[in-house]
Design an enzyme around this catalytic site. Structure first.
Site, PDB file in Angstrom:
ATOM      1  CG  LEU A 236       2.933   6.214 -12.212  1.00 33.11           C
ATOM      2  CD1 LEU A 236       4.212   6.860 -11.832  1.00 33.11           C
ATOM      3  CD2 LEU A 236       2.983   6.188 -13.805  1.00 33.11           C
ATOM      4  CG  HIS A 237      -2.350   3.939 -11.510  1.00 36.70           C
ATOM      5  ND1 HIS A 237      -3.232   3.767 -11.946  1.00 36.70           N
ATOM      6  CD2 HIS A 237      -1.333   4.330 -12.605  1.00 36.70           C
ATOM      7  CE1 HIS A 237      -3.236   3.939 -13.311  1.00 36.70           C
ATOM      8  NE2 HIS A 237      -2.069   4.200 -13.697  1.00 36.70           N
ATOM      9  CB  ALA A 238      -0.127   2.347  -5.472  1.00 36.97           C
TER      10      ALA A 238
ATOM     11  CB  ALA B 160      -3.917   6.705  -5.204  1.00 36.92           C
TER      12      ALA B 160
ATOM     13  CE1 TYR C 213      -3.103   0.722 -10.930  1.00 39.23           C
ATOM     14  CE2 TYR C 213      -1.077  -0.383 -10.159  1.00 39.23           C
ATOM     15  CZ  TYR C 213      -1.895   0.598 -10.108  1.00 39.23           C
ATOM     16  OH  TYR C 213      -1.576   1.150  -9.114  1.00 39.23           O
TER      17      TYR C 213
END
Lengths: 83, 586
Positions: A7-9, A12, B130
């Site tokens: 999700l984060h990657a 971004a 994370y």
């Protein structure tokens, strides 16, 4: 399985891809006044650490209006993650 | 003629026999020499170019990994790869490195190294686990970058004229494979042991290797003349002319003997009283196939597909990579089976991309069949490759570290899905394969009778089975002698698995080191095992050893051994019994 990693990657990466397409400088400014180059993956990943902070968007350049619209739309759409 | 340096003789562990004579090339720090090297003003531009080239190469590698992973599952992984690639386009990051090269007039490796340290500092300060992980990812990218920069110095290794003996403190398997196939004729490794991957690769490629020589790096300089005796574990620096001639003679005789060695018989081996024992080959690299054919092996009893992974490292093998190697193996073994084991990777053996976090105890962690079932999109490539290759011969597919019957069922289902996919794509393949498991986890032994109903064959992996059952790490010198194949617990397990196989009518083979051990051989045969998979080199002597054994006698001995209380008792009992059997008294 929704993988928090991805999700984060993913978010971004989406942002960097988007901003890199514009000529203008795109900068995110945190509440503390820290300025992050929105075309830098490093900058954005490190920024995510401070999730929940209000961000100011600044675009400066020939296509700044388009850039602004696009970035705001991406954030509003929650990066297409639906969350 | 200048003063000649005195000859130095060093002893280590010989892990791959043969004589190597050449000039030393020294690689320190796991193949990456990391030094700060000041560069000339006029070389700066070239250095920046070299850095950009390495960036481009690394981006290509990452892109290859991305496509290797595929669309569906790959979305999440692809995003991580994406972030990696973006790092290499990140103006701040890349700009800082280039600026350092120019301003400090320093080599690209050092500039990258400093940038990596900076990254480490920034991410270490973050609370979020994370994100710290992401930081580690990015460090990995810089390591990849460094490796590509160093690609030039490795390029130099392969450009050195003549025969090169590589002297290193450690070397990654993919490098061992790459260099072993190039101009490296011998390996001298400071660390490592008999069972480390580099040692296995050296043996597979037939390259003399000596490991575990502490301090050797400090004693050797590039270009030093050096002799390696992989059988004895001896390394000679600056050999005298006489010594050189002696070893050159030995090497010549070895080569002649290899050439003269005729293909061994390929009919089935038998005991003295005519019981048939199938002798098959353990294969890790395709270079071993000609030797396998010559040895008279009746098929491949074990191909460890991790070695394919090591060959393509840092990229994942593509489906075509799988297809090509399996086709070769099947063609070389036909009409006999080729038993191909699915990835036994995990923890330390696998790219960070596949693992989400470091494991404290990788041996008991997400590895083997568990890992492959947990990564269906990556596993799918291997399965598709196997099914497509199945048309080339007699394919037996085997799963490692199986502990639950569900794993067998899930594997079968995954194979069916892969076959359906290939069907719908109109790609040629075959579903004419057998499906079996490695029996190496004690739990699998205990339910061997139940597992036997659901698989087509068993292969007993004695190395791991003995370690898990006796709770001994054979690489731990303090307890290594507790690793006892003769332990009655092991014998009873082998007996039960063999019986379970027999009752269910499925073949059972042994593919650990115990299979090649001539002292274990009588017990293995006596316990009912009829298929052994060993290094091709061991096959001719096992064939001979079997002729000297009488299966009926061995059954009695094995049965009695299972009632003894200790491995030592078993060993002496077996020895006594065999001696008296030989002298005609029983």
């Amino acid at each position: 399985m929704v993988n928090r990693l991805g999700l984060h990657a993913r978010a971004a990466a989406k942002l960097v891809h988007l901003t890199s397409g514009f000529q203008s400088e795109v900068t995110l400014i945190t509440g503390e006044g820290e300025e992050i180059d929105a075309k830098s993956i490093l900058g954005i990943l490190l920024l995510a650490a401070g999730q929940g902070t209000a961000l100011t968007l600044r675009c400066a350049g020939a296509d700044e209006a388009d850039a602004q619209r696009a970035v705001v739309a991406l954030f509003a759409d929650c990066f297409g993650e639906g969350e | 003629m200048g003063r000649r340096a005195p000859m130095i003789s060093l002893e280590g562990i010989g892990v791959s026999e043969g004589i190597a004579i050449g000039r030393a090339v020294v690689l320190a720090k796991s193949g990456i020499e990391l030094f700060r090297i000041p560069i000339e003003e006029d070389a700066v531009a070239g250095e920046v170019e070299r850095f950009r080239g390495a960036c481009a190469e690394t981006k290509n590698e990452i892109a290859r990994n991305q496509t290797g992973v595929g669309q569906l599952y790959g979305e999440e992984l692809a995003a991580i790869f994406e972030a990696h690639a973006l790092l290499l386009s990140d103006r701040a990051f890349v700009g800082a490195i280039e600026r350092r090269i120019v301003d400090d007039r320093v080599n690209a490796e050092w500039a990258v190294h400093e940038a990596a340290l900076e990254l480490k500092r920034r991410f270490a300060a973050i609370d979020d686990a994370y994100l710290r992980e992401r930081g580690l990812d990015l460090e990995d990218v810089t390591r990849q970058l460094l490796r590509n920069l160093q690609g030039i110095s490795h390029h130099e290794v392969t450009e050195v004229e003549g025969d090169v003996v590589l002297v290193a403190d450690d070397i990654v398997p993919s490098e061992a494979i790459r260099l072993g196939r190039a101009n490296v004729v011998g390996f001298v490794i400071e660390s490592g042991g008999r069972t480390s991957h580099t040692s296995i690769i050296a043996r597979s490629l037939g390259i003399p290797a000596v490991v575990a020589i502490e301090g050797v790096i400090g004693m050797v300089t590039d270009e030093d003349p050096i002799v390696v005796d992989g059988g004895e574990g001896t390394v000679l620096l600056h050999p005298t002319t006489e010594i050189l001639e002696r070893y050159a003679g030995m090497r010549r005789r070895d080569r002649e003997r290899d050439l003269r060695r005729e293909a061994g018989p390929s009919d089935v081996a038998r005991t003295g009283d005519g019981v048939e024992i199938e002798l098959m080959a353990n294969i890790d690299l395709p270079e071993e196939l000609p030797g396998m054919t010559k040895s008279g092996a009746r098929g491949i009893g074990l191909y460890r597909s991790e070695f394919l992974y090591m060959e393509t490292d840092p990229n994942l093998p593509t489906e075509d990579d799988h297809f090509r190697i399996y086709t070769r193996l099947l063609a070389a073994s036909a009409p006999h089976p080729a038993v191909i084991r699915t990835y036994d990777l995990g923890g330390r053996k696998l790219a960070r991309e596949m693992m989400e976090s470091e494991e404290e105890n990788p041996v008991l962690g997400l590895r083997g069949i568990r890992l492959t079932l947990a990564r269906p999109q990556i596993f799918r490539l291997q399965l598709r490759g196997l099914l497509r290759a199945a048309t080339a011969g007699n394919l037996w597919i085997m799963a490692p570290i199986v502990s639950r019957i569900e794993e067998v069922r899930e594997l079968r289902a995954a194979l069916q899905r892969a076959a359906e996919e290939l069907d719908s794509e109109g790609i040629e393949h075959s579903t004419d394969y057998r499906l079996g498991i490695m029996v190496e986890v004690p739990a699998a032994v205990m339910i061997a009778d139940l597992l036997a109903r659901e698989v087509d064959f068993f292969a007993i992996g004695t190395n791991d089975l003995i370690q898990y059952s006796l709770a001994v790490d054979r690489n731990n010198r303090q307890v290594a002698d507790l690793y006892q194949p003769f332990h009655p617990a092991i014998l009873r397990m082998l007996r039960f698995v063999a019986e379970s196989g027999r009752r269910a009518g499925i073949p059972v083979s042994i593919c650990g080191e115990a299979a090649a051990d001539e002292q274990m051989l009588p017990l293995l045969v006596g316990l009912g095992l009829r298929r052994l998979s060993v290094h091709p080199r061991s096959i001719p002597r096992l064939r001979q050893a079997l002729l000297r054994l009488d299966a009926v006698t061995l059954e009695r001995i094995a049965s009695a051994s299972c009632e003894l209380a200790s491995g030592d008792e078993v060993e002496s009992f077996v020895r006594r019994e065999l001696e008296s059997a030989k002298s005609g008294v029983s």
